[in-house]
Design a protein around this motif. Structure first.
Motif, short mmCIF file in Angstrom:
data_model
loop_
_atom_site.label_atom_id
_atom_site.label_comp_id
_atom_site.label_asym_id
_atom_site.label_seq_id
_atom_site.Cartn_x
_atom_site.Cartn_y
_atom_site.Cartn_z
N GLU A 183 53.66 49.42 65.07
CA GLU A 183 53.79 50.51 66.03
C GLU A 183 54.99 51.40 65.73
OE1 GLU A 183 55.28 50.47 70.58
OE2 GLU A 183 53.47 49.29 70.22
N SER A 184 56.06 50.80 65.19
CA SER A 184 57.30 51.54 64.93
C SER A 184 57.23 52.43 63.69
CB SER A 184 58.47 50.56 64.78
OG SER A 184 58.40 49.88 63.52
N GLY A 185 56.19 52.25 62.87
CA GLY A 185 56.10 53.01 61.63
C GLY A 185 56.72 52.30 60.44
N ALA A 186 57.18 51.08 60.64
CA ALA A 186 57.73 50.28 59.54
C ALA A 186 56.59 49.49 58.90
CB ALA A 186 58.83 49.38 60.05
N LEU A 187 56.93 48.50 58.08
CA LEU A 187 55.95 47.66 57.36
C LEU A 187 54.54 47.80 57.93
CD1 LEU A 187 55.32 45.50 55.25
CD2 LEU A 187 56.23 43.78 56.80
N HIS A 188 53.79 48.74 57.39
CA HIS A 188 52.52 49.18 57.99
C HIS A 188 51.42 48.13 57.92
CE1 HIS A 188 52.16 50.06 53.71
NE2 HIS A 188 50.85 49.96 53.87
N ASP A 189 51.55 47.18 56.97
CA ASP A 189 50.53 46.15 56.83
C ASP A 189 51.07 44.77 57.19
OD1 ASP A 189 52.21 46.11 54.65
OD2 ASP A 189 50.62 45.88 53.15
N ALA A 190 52.07 44.74 58.08
CA ALA A 190 52.60 43.46 58.56
C ALA A 190 51.45 42.62 59.09
CB ALA A 190 53.64 43.70 59.65
N ALA A 191 51.46 41.31 58.78
CA ALA A 191 50.31 40.47 59.14
C ALA A 191 50.70 39.19 59.86
CB ALA A 191 49.50 40.14 57.88
N THR A 192 51.66 38.44 59.31
CA THR A 192 52.00 37.14 59.89
C THR A 192 53.51 36.92 59.84
OG1 THR A 192 51.67 36.03 57.77
CG2 THR A 192 49.78 36.12 59.26
N TRP A 220 63.20 49.24 62.81
CA TRP A 220 63.66 48.79 61.50
C TRP A 220 64.29 49.96 60.76
CZ3 TRP A 220 63.80 43.86 61.80
CH2 TRP A 220 62.81 43.14 62.48
N ALA A 221 65.31 49.69 59.98
CA ALA A 221 66.05 50.76 59.31
C ALA A 221 65.19 51.53 58.31
CB ALA A 221 67.28 50.18 58.60
N HIS A 222 64.11 50.90 57.82
CA HIS A 222 63.25 51.58 56.84
C HIS A 222 62.08 52.30 57.51
CE1 HIS A 222 60.74 47.95 57.37
NE2 HIS A 222 59.74 48.69 56.91
N GLY A 223 62.03 52.32 58.83
CA GLY A 223 60.88 52.82 59.55
C GLY A 223 60.55 54.29 59.32
N HIS A 224 61.54 55.06 58.85
CA HIS A 224 61.31 56.48 58.60
C HIS A 224 60.72 56.75 57.22
CE1 HIS A 224 65.09 55.64 56.59
NE2 HIS A 224 64.94 56.77 55.90
N LEU A 225 60.66 55.72 56.39
CA LEU A 225 60.19 55.91 55.01
C LEU A 225 58.66 56.00 54.96
CD1 LEU A 225 62.46 53.32 53.15
CD2 LEU A 225 62.71 55.81 53.17
N PRO A 226 58.13 56.66 53.91
CA PRO A 226 56.67 56.70 53.74
C PRO A 226 56.13 55.31 53.45
CG PRO A 226 57.77 57.58 51.80
CD PRO A 226 58.83 57.41 52.84
N LYS A 227 54.85 55.11 53.66
CA LYS A 227 54.24 53.79 53.49
C LYS A 227 54.44 53.22 52.09
CE LYS A 227 50.60 54.27 56.99
NZ LYS A 227 49.13 54.29 57.24
N ASP A 228 54.46 54.11 51.08
CA ASP A 228 54.60 53.58 49.72
C ASP A 228 56.01 53.08 49.43
OD1 ASP A 228 55.91 55.99 49.53
OD2 ASP A 228 54.60 56.84 47.99
N ALA A 229 56.93 53.24 50.38
CA ALA A 229 58.28 52.69 50.24
C ALA A 229 58.49 51.47 51.13
CB ALA A 229 59.32 53.75 50.56
N HIS A 230 57.44 51.04 51.80
CA HIS A 230 57.55 49.87 52.67
C HIS A 230 57.63 48.58 51.85
CE1 HIS A 230 55.79 51.90 56.54
NE2 HIS A 230 56.87 52.51 56.07
#
Length: 463
Positions: free
Chosen positions: A151-160, A299-309
């Motif tokens: 929801e925050s826009g960070a690690l977009h494919d977080a799973a477990t 998360w501090a990386h939440g502003h980055l594009p998905k390919d930088a997650h």
């Protein structure tokens, strides 16, 4: 009975306990400026909070207890007995404005009422069952971590999520998971190397210590775990030679805390992520200190594009607001390669820790709190920049994001830390000659102004 204490010895022991309890109660009750205007101990006229003297109750307690404590830390004289909001109170009844938050742990401040309620309720219900069984809170916290992360826009494919007890354990899990992924991708065993960066700090257990290239921490316990390589932070040109087909994992702090509040550039993290994808290396963002809304986003990386997650986020510190807990959040690329029995923990994921984490995360993920962090950061920076203008030969740079900020000095900050403490402000250091500011995220703007006024006075006094 032979096992009982002699009556006189037992009486002395109870008397000592009653005296300590009385001192602690008086210190906890001393919570307003008016109460501190009539201290029970002598004070130097120029120092509202002078360090406890050698004949103080604090010194007596430290002398007695230190005989039994393994000497792994050098501590200043105050003995803290209570806290409320942004303040700590010591055994002598002195109050301190806390800009350390237990090293970025007490994000909700001290003695948060909601957290106190959660701990009390769970302590009366269930503390521990082990991971041999399900409980109602481990899954609830894991679900919230995954959902709030996405929801925050960070690690977009977080799973477990793997829940453990500390930041170092969270990083150990991430290192092990990366090694397992490497073995699955390359059964020959050649894909085992691990990359981290100079000035990083990932923990003190052997795996995380091996990823922390600081001779002060590594040399007493060398040799390190084989296969670790180190690179320069923000050096885009060196990435391809550093991260190769033999690399199974890369760990990096988006903002280095212990190393000096150094901020990774968006370009560097994007290039690093791209290279990891090219060679099949697991990318780990260690957000143990900079995460959980300390930068104004979850998360501090939440502003980055998905390919930088990343593939993994590690967290701890603020997740428990002082209660021991850590977590390793992974995507499906990693989780599908981890099998039952690959990793484990006795205490990790216990109902108490997870209920605490669930409550804390529900608070720290609130947009209003995150907006307030950004507003307070501006107040901090404005005042710190004014100090830099006043002391240009001492202060060379202000860096960081949100409420993880560093003031770079040209000399040892230890005298400033002591002078600030003796005026009622707690600050800590990091890196080389850097003052670090990681206050509770609930600190008020008035407290920020008050604390920085004390800091400026402390600096002026030590010039």
């Amino acid at each position: 009975m032979a096992s009982q204490l002699p009556v006189r010895r037992l009486a002395r022991s109870f008397a000592g306990i009653r005296r300590l309890s009385s001192l602690s109660s008086r210190a906890a009750a001393a919570s307003s400026p008016s109460q501190h205007a009539q201290p029970s101990v002598p004070r130097e006229a120029s120092l509202p909070n002078p360090d406890p003297t050698e004949d103080s109750e604090s010194a007596k307690m430290v002398k007695e207890h230190s005989k039994f404590m393994l000497a792994t830390y050098a501590r200043p004289p105050p003995v803290f007995v209570s806290g409320k909001g942004s303040y700590l109170t010591d055994l002598e009844g002195r109050r301190y404005l806390d800009f350390t938050a237990g090293i970025a742990v007490n994000a909700l401040g001290h003695s948060d009422p909601g957290l106190t309620h959660a701990i009390t309720a769970q302590a009366q219900t269930l503390l521990h069952t082990s991971n041999l069984y399900f409980n109602t809170w481990t899954g609830a916290l894991s679900k919230m971590l995954v959902e709030k992360t996405i929801e925050s826009g960070a690690l977009h494919d977080a799973a477990t999520v793997f829940v453990c007890n500390s930041g170092s354990e969270a990083n150990e899990a991430a290192i092990k998971f990366s090694r397992k992924v490497g073995k699955v991708l390359d059964p020959s065993g050649e894909k085992f190397e691990f990359v981290s960066f100079y000035n990083s700090f990932h923990g003190r257990t052997m795996g995380s210590l091996s990823a922390t290239p600081n001779p002060k921490y590594q040399e007493p316990f060398s040799p390190m775990v084989p296969g670790f390589k180190y690179g320069n932070y923000n050096d885009i040109g060196a990435i391809n030679d550093l991260v190769t087909d033999k690399t199974c994992g890369v760990i990096i702090e988006p903002i280095q805390g212990e190393g000096g509040v150094n901020v990774a550039t968006d370009e560097f993290l994007t290039a690093l992520a791209k290279r990891c994808r090219e060679v099949g290396a697991v990318l780990i963002y260690d957000e143990i200190q900079c995460g959980l809304s300390r930068t104004g986003t979850l998360w501090a990386h939440g502003h980055l594009p998905k390919d930088a997650h990343p593939d993994i986020i590690t967290t701890a510190k603020a997740l428990g607001n002082g209660f021991p807990i850590g977590a390793t959040i992974v995507n499906r690329h990693v989780s599908e390669k981890i099998k039952i029995g690959d990793h484990g923990t006795t205490f990790g994921g216990n109902p108490m820790a997870c209920r605490v984490g669930h409550y804390v995360l529900s608070r720290l993920s609130q947009p209003e709190l995150q907006r307030d962090v950004l507003t307070k950061s501006k107040v901090f920076r404005k005042r710190l920049e004014r100090m830099r203008e006043r002391f240009p030969d001492l202060i060379t740079e202000i860096r960081g994001r949100g409420l993880i900020l560093g003031m770079q000095l040209t000399q040892d900050p230890s005298p400033i830390v002591k002078a600030a403490r003796e005026r009622g402000l707690l600050v800590i250091t990091c890196g080389t000659n850097t003052l670090r500011f990681v206050p509770p995220l609930t600190v008020s703007e008035e407290e920020i102004e008050s604390g920085l006024a004390i800091l400026e006075e402390a600096i002026a006094t030590t010039r």
